[in-house]
Motif scaffolding. Structure first.
Motif, PDB file in Angstrom:
ATOM      1  N   ALA A 127      -3.251  -4.503  -4.667  1.00  0.00           N
ATOM      2  CA  ALA A 127      -3.907  -3.212  -4.470  1.00  0.00           C
ATOM      3  C   ALA A 127      -3.540  -2.236  -5.581  1.00  0.00           C
ATOM      4  O   ALA A 127      -4.410  -1.524  -6.113  1.00  0.00           O
ATOM      5  CB  ALA A 127      -3.535  -2.638  -3.106  1.00  0.00           C
ATOM      6  N   SER A 128      -2.258  -2.203  -5.964  1.00  0.00           N
ATOM      7  CA  SER A 128      -1.827  -1.286  -7.020  1.00  0.00           C
ATOM      8  C   SER A 128      -2.416  -1.682  -8.365  1.00  0.00           C
ATOM      9  O   SER A 128      -2.779  -0.813  -9.171  1.00  0.00           O
ATOM     10  CB  SER A 128      -0.296  -1.270  -7.100  1.00  0.00           C
ATOM     11  OG  SER A 128       0.258  -0.751  -5.919  1.00  0.00           O
ATOM     12  N   ALA A 129      -2.514  -2.974  -8.631  1.00  0.00           N
ATOM     13  CA  ALA A 129      -3.070  -3.435  -9.900  1.00  0.00           C
ATOM     14  C   ALA A 129      -4.534  -3.020 -10.035  1.00  0.00           C
ATOM     15  O   ALA A 129      -4.983  -2.624 -11.120  1.00  0.00           O
ATOM     16  CB  ALA A 129      -2.941  -4.954 -10.010  1.00  0.00           C
ATOM     17  N   SER A 177      12.775   7.500  -7.490  1.00  0.00           N
ATOM     18  CA  SER A 177      11.928   6.640  -6.658  1.00  0.00           C
ATOM     19  C   SER A 177      10.581   6.348  -7.296  1.00  0.00           C
ATOM     20  O   SER A 177       9.716   5.744  -6.659  1.00  0.00           O
ATOM     21  CB  SER A 177      11.706   7.301  -5.290  1.00  0.00           C
ATOM     22  OG  SER A 177      11.066   8.555  -5.445  1.00  0.00           O
ATOM     23  N   ASP A 178      10.399   6.742  -8.561  1.00  0.00           N
ATOM     24  CA  ASP A 178       9.109   6.581  -9.224  1.00  0.00           C
ATOM     25  C   ASP A 178       9.206   5.689 -10.450  1.00  0.00           C
ATOM     26  O   ASP A 178      10.251   5.617 -11.119  1.00  0.00           O
ATOM     27  CB  ASP A 178       8.551   7.934  -9.674  1.00  0.00           C
ATOM     28  CG  ASP A 178       8.202   8.845  -8.517  1.00  0.00           C
ATOM     29  OD1 ASP A 178       7.910   8.317  -7.421  1.00  0.00           O
ATOM     30  OD2 ASP A 178       8.220  10.080  -8.701  1.00  0.00           O
ATOM     31  N   HIS A 179       8.083   5.016 -10.753  1.00  0.00           N
ATOM     32  CA  HIS A 179       7.851   4.437 -12.064  1.00  0.00           C
ATOM     33  C   HIS A 179       7.066   5.474 -12.854  1.00  0.00           C
ATOM     34  O   HIS A 179       6.081   6.027 -12.350  1.00  0.00           O
ATOM     35  CB  HIS A 179       7.038   3.154 -11.970  1.00  0.00           C
ATOM     36  CG  HIS A 179       7.772   2.005 -11.345  1.00  0.00           C
ATOM     37  ND1 HIS A 179       8.963   1.525 -11.843  1.00  0.00           N
ATOM     38  CD2 HIS A 179       7.472   1.235 -10.270  1.00  0.00           C
ATOM     39  CE1 HIS A 179       9.366   0.506 -11.096  1.00  0.00           C
ATOM     40  NE2 HIS A 179       8.488   0.322 -10.128  1.00  0.00           N
ATOM     41  N   VAL A 180       7.478   5.736 -14.083  1.00  0.00           N
ATOM     42  CA  VAL A 180       6.796   6.722 -14.919  1.00  0.00           C
ATOM     43  C   VAL A 180       6.171   6.010 -16.105  1.00  0.00           C
ATOM     44  O   VAL A 180       6.859   5.304 -16.859  1.00  0.00           O
ATOM     45  CB  VAL A 180       7.758   7.816 -15.409  1.00  0.00           C
ATOM     46  CG1 VAL A 180       7.030   8.808 -16.311  1.00  0.00           C
ATOM     47  CG2 VAL A 180       8.379   8.546 -14.217  1.00  0.00           C
ATOM     48  N   PHE A 183      -3.569   9.041  -3.475  1.00  0.00           N
ATOM     49  CA  PHE A 183      -3.691   8.419  -2.161  1.00  0.00           C
ATOM     50  C   PHE A 183      -3.271   6.957  -2.146  1.00  0.00           C
ATOM     51  O   PHE A 183      -2.708   6.483  -1.161  1.00  0.00           O
ATOM     52  CB  PHE A 183      -5.123   8.548  -1.655  1.00  0.00           C
ATOM     53  CG  PHE A 183      -5.536   9.969  -1.367  1.00  0.00           C
ATOM     54  CD1 PHE A 183      -4.894  10.714  -0.394  1.00  0.00           C
ATOM     55  CD2 PHE A 183      -6.554  10.570  -2.087  1.00  0.00           C
ATOM     56  CE1 PHE A 183      -5.258  12.017  -0.134  1.00  0.00           C
ATOM     57  CE2 PHE A 183      -6.920  11.884  -1.836  1.00  0.00           C
ATOM     58  CZ  PHE A 183      -6.274  12.609  -0.863  1.00  0.00           C
ATOM     59  N   GLN A 184      -3.536   6.238  -3.218  1.00  0.00           N
ATOM     60  CA  GLN A 184      -3.275   4.801  -3.204  1.00  0.00           C
ATOM     61  C   GLN A 184      -1.925   4.437  -3.816  1.00  0.00           C
ATOM     62  O   GLN A 184      -1.338   3.410  -3.464  1.00  0.00           O
ATOM     63  CB  GLN A 184      -4.396   4.063  -3.937  1.00  0.00           C
ATOM     64  CG  GLN A 184      -5.758   4.252  -3.269  1.00  0.00           C
ATOM     65  CD  GLN A 184      -6.901   3.644  -4.068  1.00  0.00           C
ATOM     66  OE1 GLN A 184      -6.691   2.731  -4.857  1.00  0.00           O
ATOM     67  NE2 GLN A 184      -8.099   4.156  -3.869  1.00  0.00           N
ATOM     68  N   LEU A 185      -1.436   5.257  -4.736  1.00  0.00           N
ATOM     69  CA  LEU A 185      -0.162   4.956  -5.383  1.00  0.00           C
ATOM     70  C   LEU A 185       0.908   5.992  -5.062  1.00  0.00           C
ATOM     71  O   LEU A 185       2.031   5.889  -5.550  1.00  0.00           O
ATOM     72  CB  LEU A 185      -0.350   4.870  -6.904  1.00  0.00           C
ATOM     73  CG  LEU A 185      -1.300   3.778  -7.404  1.00  0.00           C
ATOM     74  CD1 LEU A 185      -1.426   3.827  -8.918  1.00  0.00           C
ATOM     75  CD2 LEU A 185      -0.847   2.409  -6.947  1.00  0.00           C
ATOM     76  N   CYS A 202       4.954   1.734  -3.571  1.00  0.00           N
ATOM     77  CA  CYS A 202       3.527   1.398  -3.629  1.00  0.00           C
ATOM     78  C   CYS A 202       3.217   0.387  -4.716  1.00  0.00           C
ATOM     79  O   CYS A 202       2.237  -0.352  -4.627  1.00  0.00           O
ATOM     80  CB  CYS A 202       2.707   2.653  -3.872  1.00  0.00           C
ATOM     81  SG  CYS A 202       2.684   3.781  -2.470  1.00  0.00           S
ATOM     82  N   MET A 203       4.046   0.348  -5.759  1.00  0.00           N
ATOM     83  CA  MET A 203       3.747  -0.507  -6.908  1.00  0.00           C
ATOM     84  C   MET A 203       3.599  -1.967  -6.519  1.00  0.00           C
ATOM     85  O   MET A 203       2.790  -2.692  -7.112  1.00  0.00           O
ATOM     86  CB  MET A 203       4.848  -0.353  -7.957  1.00  0.00           C
ATOM     87  CG  MET A 203       4.620  -1.167  -9.219  1.00  0.00           C
ATOM     88  SD  MET A 203       3.287  -0.506 -10.247  1.00  0.00           S
ATOM     89  CE  MET A 203       4.215   0.678 -11.215  1.00  0.00           C
ATOM     90  N   THR A 204       4.354  -2.421  -5.547  1.00  0.00           N
ATOM     91  CA  THR A 204       4.316  -3.849  -5.206  1.00  0.00           C
ATOM     92  C   THR A 204       3.287  -4.189  -4.147  1.00  0.00           C
ATOM     93  O   THR A 204       3.182  -5.342  -3.741  1.00  0.00           O
ATOM     94  CB  THR A 204       5.706  -4.301  -4.716  1.00  0.00           C
ATOM     95  OG1 THR A 204       6.115  -3.466  -3.622  1.00  0.00           O
ATOM     96  CG2 THR A 204       6.728  -4.193  -5.833  1.00  0.00           C
ATOM     97  N   ARG A 205       2.537  -3.213  -3.681  1.00  0.00           N
ATOM     98  CA  ARG A 205       1.552  -3.497  -2.626  1.00  0.00           C
ATOM     99  C   ARG A 205       0.316  -4.153  -3.214  1.00  0.00           C
ATOM    100  O   ARG A 205      -0.102  -3.858  -4.309  1.00  0.00           O
ATOM    101  CB  ARG A 205       1.141  -2.203  -1.910  1.00  0.00           C
ATOM    102  CG  ARG A 205       2.265  -1.582  -1.106  1.00  0.00           C
ATOM    103  CD  ARG A 205       1.830  -0.275  -0.485  1.00  0.00           C
ATOM    104  NE  ARG A 205       2.914   0.367   0.231  1.00  0.00           N
ATOM    105  CZ  ARG A 205       2.875   1.602   0.694  1.00  0.00           C
ATOM    106  NH1 ARG A 205       1.792   2.344   0.514  1.00  0.00           N
ATOM    107  NH2 ARG A 205       3.895   2.134   1.332  1.00  0.00           N
TER     108      ARG A 205
END
Length: 332
Positions: A232-234, A270-273, A304-306, A329-332
């Protein structure tokens, strides 16, 4: 013996037990005056009821799932006033698991003997679980189809707003769909195993068409840790990257022969930047900031998605875009 002098079958208790055991049928009887319920061995095991104390409807009610209890009580109360056979499916709490039971019998006091009614219980857990699985699959399929239509509509609108001719629109839309296809190919799991794309690999695949001879490293530079990205994240990230790259090709660094793009990824709490830095393109000013439908689509998708955000800095030497994406969210 099995056959009498007539053509009718003669069933004794032993042969009845063989038949009910083969069918997985549990037997019960209910005294409508005393509320006492008698259970055979299979029914006792099915309900987990004690053999050392009387069993009543209230005793069994304590094991019925709370969400089903009211419905079951009302149904059993109504059985004597009904006509014909009845069947009630409900859940029971059996130790640490939930089982589905089907109670069946004849209403209208059919077959009642000395104020005692008779019926059967069937364990229908496997059937119910199969039905639930089919419902989940149907719901997921419906959800995905709706998403595909919504996505196709959004991409078409986006392409229409950013192009002037039919040919340009066709090329633009084809590019956007191809970006999604490339992302999907990376993250679609192989049978029997989970297969997530790596962030750097995903960015390279998405951006390769914009570099010279589609080879990353000439005008485009990517620096990303080996972080897995879910399906989903991709898909969302592919849309965002494609939109940024399209804008760069039209108005930014990638529109100039000497322009370059640097994409770097770091972890912050808690974020990827993801930092998108353009250099060597046409001079920019703040009035060229994002205002169109595409920028709104990107902002909503990331939010909303990430569970992240996007910010723009329109510097004279080129655009700098900062994407923040939740690690969860990144791994979803």
């Amino acid at each position: 013996m099995l056959w009498s002098g007539s053509s009718d079958l003669v069933w004794d208790a032993e042969r009845m037990r063989v038949a009910t055991d083969a069918a997985g049928v549990a037997l019960w009887s209910w005294n409508v005056d005393t509320d006492e319920i008698a259970l055979d061995e299979r029914a006792h095991a099915l309900w987990g009821a004690s053999r050392n104390r009387p069993v009543t409807f209230e005793t069994l009610s304590a094991r019925i799932h709370p969400e089903d209890l009211g419905r079951v009580k009302a149904a059993f109360t109504a059985t004597r006033g009904m006509i014909g056979a009845y069947e009630i499916d409900f859940r029971i709490l059996h130790h640490d698991s939930i089982r589905w039971i089907s109670a069946r019998g004849q209403s209208e006091d059919v077959g009642i003997v000395n104020r005692v009614m008779f019926g059967v219980f069937l364990d229908v857990t496997d059937r119910k679980q199969a039905e639930e699985t089919r419902e989940l699959l149907a719901g997921e399929m419906n959800h995905r189809i709706k998403n595909l239509f919504a996505l196709a509509s959004a991409l078409t609108s986006l392409a229409a707003r950013s192009t002037e001719t039919k040919a340009e629109m066709a090329d633009d839309l084809t590019g956007r769909l191809a970006a999604l296809g490339r992302a999907h190919s990376l993250v679609r799991p192989n049978p029997g195993q989970e297969n997530k794309a790596l962030l750097g690999e995903l960015l390279a695949v998405l951006l390769a068409p914009y570099d010279d001879q589609t080879t990353i490293g000439r005008r485009l530079h990517i620096s990303a840790p080996e972080r897995p990205v879910g399906e989903a994240s991709a898909t969302t990230l592919a849309l965002v990257v494609h939109e940024l790259a399209t804008n760069s090709v039209k108005y930014g660094a990638l529109s100039a022969a000497s322009g370059t793009l640097d994409v770097s990824c770091t972890d912050e709490g808690s974020d990827h930047v993801i930092l998108w830095t353009e250099r060597g393109g046409p001079a920019l000013n703040p009035s060229q900031g994002p205002k169109g439908f595409g920028s709104k689509l990107i902002s909503r998708s990331i939010s909303f998605q990430l569970e992240g955000s996007i910010t723009y800095d329109w510097l004279p030497q080129g655009a700098v875009v900062t994407l923040r994406i939740s690690k969860t969210c990144m791994t979803r």
